[in-house]
Design an enzyme around this catalytic site. Structure first.
Site, mmCIF file in Angstrom:
data_model
loop_
_atom_site.group_PDB
_atom_site.id
_atom_site.type_symbol
_atom_site.label_atom_id
_atom_site.label_comp_id
_atom_site.label_asym_id
_atom_site.label_seq_id
_atom_site.Cartn_x
_atom_site.Cartn_y
_atom_site.Cartn_z
ATOM 1 N N HIS A 1 0.820 -1.209 0.000
ATOM 2 C CA HIS A 1 0.000 0.000 0.000
ATOM 3 C C HIS A 1 0.857 1.264 0.000
ATOM 4 O O HIS A 1 1.627 1.517 0.929
ATOM 5 C CB HIS A 1 -0.923 0.028 1.219
ATOM 6 C CG HIS A 1 -1.842 1.214 1.221
ATOM 7 N ND1 HIS A 1 -3.048 1.223 0.549
ATOM 8 C CD2 HIS A 1 -1.705 2.441 1.766
ATOM 9 C CE1 HIS A 1 -3.624 2.403 0.707
ATOM 10 N NE2 HIS A 1 -2.830 3.166 1.439
ATOM 11 N N HIS B 1 -1.978 3.757 -8.421
ATOM 12 C CA HIS B 1 -2.274 2.897 -9.570
ATOM 13 C C HIS B 1 -1.956 3.611 -10.870
ATOM 14 O O HIS B 1 -2.130 4.821 -10.999
ATOM 15 C CB HIS B 1 -3.735 2.437 -9.558
ATOM 16 C CG HIS B 1 -4.715 3.551 -9.372
ATOM 17 N ND1 HIS B 1 -4.970 4.114 -8.147
ATOM 18 C CD2 HIS B 1 -5.491 4.216 -10.269
ATOM 19 C CE1 HIS B 1 -5.865 5.078 -8.288
ATOM 20 N NE2 HIS B 1 -6.189 5.165 -9.567
#
Ligand code: AMP
Ligand code: ZN
Length: 109
Positions: free
Chosen positions: A46, A98
């Site tokens: 993350h 992303h």
């Protein structure tokens, strides 16, 4: 990070159409495609946003780009667009870094 939808996808707790993965990178189809091919390429770890990257993440970002090339080749794309939205003002809505891979063909810019 259980609250993060992309972490949950990596952990297999949320459904996704996975197209590629290796030790550090994961790629799956965007649920609301903006082009005939729309893939999201993410680090398994993350990281909320590109602005949170540190010097140690330089190799990881290279791996994301190489994964994008592999996915594009796998899907037979001749040309494609790679896009990272950074922060709310940059259009980012999911706060797990992303790379969008868009192709087949992409909308005119
Ligand atoms: P961004 O606006 O750059 O943060 O992009 C977030 C992207 O994630 C959007 O294109 C969404 O359609 C996509 N998305 C959100 N939730 C999911 C999900 N559960 N599976 C696949 N794609 C998703
Ligand atoms: Zn996450």
């Amino acid at each position: 990070m259980d609250a993060c939808v992309f972490c949950r996808i990596v952990e297999g707790k949320e459904p996704a159409q996975v197209v590629y993965q290796d030790e550090e990178v994961f790629a799956f189809k965007d649920i609301h495609p903006r082009a005939p091919v729309h893939i999201l390429i993410i680090p398994k770890r993350h990281i909320a946003s590109a602005k949170d990257l540190s010097q140690e993440d330089a190799t990881l970002m290279g791996r994301l780009l190489l994964a994008a090339n592999r996915v594009a080749e796998q899907l037979g794309l001749q040309g494609y667009r790679e896009l990272i939205q950074v922060g709310r003002e940059g259009g980012q809505t999911v706060f797990h870094l992303h790379l969008h891979l868009l192709g087949g063909p992409v909308p005119v810019w």
